[in-house]
Design an enzyme around this catalytic site. Structure first.
Site, PDB file in Angstrom:
ATOM      1  N   ASP A  98       6.991  -6.313  -4.603  1.00  0.00           N
ATOM      2  CA  ASP A  98       5.904  -5.509  -5.132  1.00  0.00           C
ATOM      3  C   ASP A  98       6.364  -4.940  -6.466  1.00  0.00           C
ATOM      4  O   ASP A  98       7.514  -4.513  -6.592  1.00  0.00           O
ATOM      5  CB  ASP A  98       5.605  -4.361  -4.154  1.00  0.00           C
ATOM      6  CG  ASP A  98       4.136  -4.061  -4.053  1.00  0.00           C
ATOM      7  OD1 ASP A  98       3.532  -3.799  -5.109  1.00  0.00           O
ATOM      8  OD2 ASP A  98       3.593  -4.085  -2.940  1.00  0.00           O
ATOM      9  N   ASP A 194       1.054  -4.403  -8.684  1.00  0.00           N
ATOM     10  CA  ASP A 194       0.210  -3.295  -8.228  1.00  0.00           C
ATOM     11  C   ASP A 194      -0.770  -2.814  -9.298  1.00  0.00           C
ATOM     12  O   ASP A 194      -0.407  -2.667 -10.466  1.00  0.00           O
ATOM     13  CB  ASP A 194       1.159  -2.133  -7.869  1.00  0.00           C
ATOM     14  CG  ASP A 194       0.462  -0.985  -7.173  1.00  0.00           C
ATOM     15  OD1 ASP A 194      -0.088  -1.213  -6.088  1.00  0.00           O
ATOM     16  OD2 ASP A 194       0.467   0.133  -7.724  1.00  0.00           O
ATOM     17  N   GLU A 249      -2.912  -7.275  -8.183  1.00  0.00           N
ATOM     18  CA  GLU A 249      -3.880  -6.497  -7.402  1.00  0.00           C
ATOM     19  C   GLU A 249      -4.859  -5.889  -8.400  1.00  0.00           C
ATOM     20  O   GLU A 249      -4.468  -5.094  -9.255  1.00  0.00           O
ATOM     21  CB  GLU A 249      -3.182  -5.392  -6.612  1.00  0.00           C
ATOM     22  CG  GLU A 249      -4.149  -4.661  -5.693  1.00  0.00           C
ATOM     23  CD  GLU A 249      -3.906  -3.172  -5.586  1.00  0.00           C
ATOM     24  OE1 GLU A 249      -4.443  -2.562  -4.666  1.00  0.00           O
ATOM     25  OE2 GLU A 249      -3.173  -2.612  -6.432  1.00  0.00           O
ATOM     26  N   HIS A 319      -1.924  -2.877   3.517  1.00  0.00           N
ATOM     27  CA  HIS A 319      -1.488  -1.514   3.843  1.00  0.00           C
ATOM     28  C   HIS A 319      -2.452  -0.439   3.344  1.00  0.00           C
ATOM     29  O   HIS A 319      -2.210   0.742   3.562  1.00  0.00           O
ATOM     30  CB  HIS A 319      -0.094  -1.292   3.246  1.00  0.00           C
ATOM     31  CG  HIS A 319      -0.131  -1.383   1.751  1.00  0.00           C
ATOM     32  ND1 HIS A 319      -0.352  -2.570   1.078  1.00  0.00           N
ATOM     33  CD2 HIS A 319      -0.028  -0.436   0.785  1.00  0.00           C
ATOM     34  CE1 HIS A 319      -0.365  -2.344  -0.223  1.00  0.00           C
ATOM     35  NE2 HIS A 319      -0.166  -1.054  -0.433  1.00  0.00           N
ATOM     36  N   ASP A 320      -3.507  -0.827   2.627  1.00  0.00           N
ATOM     37  CA  ASP A 320      -4.464   0.144   2.090  1.00  0.00           C
ATOM     38  C   ASP A 320      -5.790   0.161   2.837  1.00  0.00           C
ATOM     39  O   ASP A 320      -6.725   0.842   2.415  1.00  0.00           O
ATOM     40  CB  ASP A 320      -4.779  -0.184   0.613  1.00  0.00           C
ATOM     41  CG  ASP A 320      -3.620   0.100  -0.322  1.00  0.00           C
ATOM     42  OD1 ASP A 320      -2.771   0.937   0.012  1.00  0.00           O
ATOM     43  OD2 ASP A 320      -3.572  -0.537  -1.394  1.00  0.00           O
TER      44      ASP A 320
END
Ligand code: TEU
Length: 539
Positions: A98, A194, A249, A319-320
């Site tokens: 990430d 990210d 993302e 995870h969000d």
């Protein structure tokens, strides 16, 4: 389309703090990932995406980096990381990291320098202003925080501990590129980048007709004119020089914009994660189902727009987001059926499938009924700001039980033992109590389990090139709750059918088809049962 290893891969996303703890501190670690590589290999995944493991005060669980080139204490050491990397590679697997480029922690030495005085050489690496704009931050509250020492405001899109980097500053960009090159030289295989649509902002006030304290400012902080030049330089100076995969993302990007983002011709990334299906096909207020029509419209638009030009990142969970079996499916009476039908729906489209940890065993939302059970900063802020506005506690608890990011962050449920085998200590976040029946050990021997279904899907995709490279065509549009599509490649045709509803519906199975996969042991002629899913090879 060009054939490439990452198009043929299945990726497994690990949220390391909740995966497996080997040292008893209640916090998953790098050695925990290493210990579970057999499990991942048996599942059949080719690549791991590791959520942030860099040094961090953990205000936002590692998305607040204070040293990009060190491992956070709770997760282990750089030696642990190197061993993990070696083990992954010696198994023929790959790893993607990430990469948080929009902001750093307020504890990063760069920011400590930047805030130390107005004429510090790193002052301009962050965004400082005498007068803030009227924007709201994504995690609630103002997007600017006043720093009394130098009497200016600094900008933060997320929490005030996640300070936005100033990408207009060439020196800062160079420092970031050097850091990325350091990881690439280590031999990692890719990055999930990210919040990448936010790198450029247009720092001007939002219209504020209602006289709010702060205003959401999406159009001024996402996909702002000029961002592509920044992304192109980033690509050229770093990933572009290596055989690695990149997934940006990009929460607000739409299918018609993909050319400059991910096309093989002019894209800056190989794939992007968009949020459109989650935003359009499911309203957070209406838990208990997904709007299949909306889902078809959104996902088919992406399938068609990418056809022959670009590649999709396919995902249900991360995870969000809360757990899809609890939001889009039915986690009560039809838990197994709906977890597998949703899986079948997304897994065989054009794109690289991502599986989020626990999704492969159908983990559900947690029944947390007390704000103190939650850990996520976004969840806590949402509670706090809405309480201040007078929203009743009970209503907020109901909302959080549906939408909190913590539902995806409860520890992985390995077995029937204490803490589901996740830790011998006290877990950093409570477990979902349903581990007493929902866990890996329970599902491993059961050929009908969610886990076994995932294994079969992964194998099927590997065995049939058409399921990777074929073109996608929606079909059975006359069945309102059936998400069905064909994949066509040369002479071969496959049919994927997922019935996303609690009732039975009439349907006619193809006469000349070989059934390759199904989530029901018995079939009924002329019908699809609740959440029944099937994959056929059409002849
Ligand atoms: O998320 C960025 C992002 O797009 C958020 O707006 C996301 O939609 C939000 O979390 C939904 O509630 C990334 C990470 O995935 C997230 O975990 C981090 O909190 C965030 O960046 C800040 O780094």
């Amino acid at each position: 389309m060009k054939k490439t290893w990452w198009k043929e891969s299945v990726v497994y996303q690990i949220y390391p703090r909740s995966f497996f703890d080997t040292d008893g501190d209640g916090f998953g670690d790098l050695n925990g990932v290493r210990a579970k590589l057999d499990y991942l290999q048996e599942l059949g995944v080719d690549m791991i995406w590791l959520c942030p493991v860099y040094k961090s005060p953990n205000i936002d669980n590692g998305y607040d980096v204070s040293d990009y080139q060190a491992i956070m204490d709770e997760m282990g050491t750089m030696e642990d990381f190197d061993r993990l990397l070696d083990d992954i590679h010696s198994r023929g697997m790959k790893i993607m990291m990430d990469l948080v480029l929009n902001h750093t922690s307020d504890q990063h030495p760069w920011f400590l320098e930047s805030k130390s005085s107005r004429d510090n050489p790193k002052r301009d690496w962050y965004v400082w202003r005498d007068k803030p704009t009227n924007w709201e931050s994504i995690f609630g509250g103002p997007a600017w925080t006043y720093d009394p020492k130098t009497s200016q405001y600094y900008f933060h899109l997320f929490s005030k501990s996640q300070v936005d980097l100033n990408w207009e500053n060439a020196e800062l960009r160079r420092a970031i590129y050097d850091m990325i090159l350091w990881w690439l030289e280590k031999g990692i295989d890719g990055f999930r980048v990210d919040a990448i649509n936010h790198l450029k902002k247009d720092y001007t006030d939002m219209p504020n007709p209602e006289g709010l304290n702060y205003v959401a400012a999406w159009e001024k902080m996402t996909n702002v004119q000029g961002i592509q030049e920044l992304l192109e330089e980033l690509r050229r100076e770093t990933f572009g020089r290596y055989d690695v995969v990149t997934v940006g993302e990009a929460n607000s990007i739409r299918a018609h914009e993909i050319g400059e983002w991910i096309s093989e011709e002019e894209g800056k990334f190989n794939m992007i994660f968009h949020l459109e299906a989650h935003e359009e096909a499911w309203s957070e207020e209406s838990v208990g189902g997904v709007d299949v029509d909306d889902l078809r419209i959104v996902l088919d638009r992406w399938q068609r727009s990418t056809q022959g030009i670009a590649w999709n990142a396919l995902y249900l969970e991360n995870h969000d987001r809360p757990r899809t079996v609890s939001t889009w499916g039915n986690d009560r009476e039809l838990w197994r059926e709906s977890a597998t039908a949703l899986a079948c729906m997304y897994f065989f489209m054009q794109g690289t499938p991502f599986i989020y940890q626990g999704q492969e065993i159908g983990m559900t939302n947690a029944p947390f009924d007390d704000i103190d059970l939650y850990r996520d900063i976004e969840t806590k802020n949402m509670y706090r700001y809405n309480r201040q506005k007078g929203v009743p506690h009970v209503d907020l608890m109901k909302t959080l039980q549906k939408i909190s990011r913590d539902h995806a962050r409860t520890p992985m449920q390995w077995n029937f033992g204490a803490n589901a085998g996740f830790t011998g200590g006290k877990p950093w976040i409570p477990l979902n109590p349903n581990f007493n029946w929902l866990n890996v050990t329970a599902q491993q021997p059961d050929p009908q389990s969610v886990l076994s279904f995932y294994k079969k899907m992964v194998q099927l995709r590997k065995q049939h090139e058409a399921l990777i490279y074929g073109s996608t065509h929606l079909t059975f549009l006359e069945c309102p709750y059936v998400y069905a599509y064909t994949r066509e490649y040369g002479q071969e045709r496959y049919l994927v059918v997922s019935h996303l509803d609690n009732d039975t519906c009439s349907w006619w199975s193809p006469e000349e088809g070989q059934l390759l996969l199904s989530n029901y042991a018995r079939h009924i002629d002329g019908k699809l049962q609740p959440y029944e899913a099937r994959v056929y090879l059409l002849t």
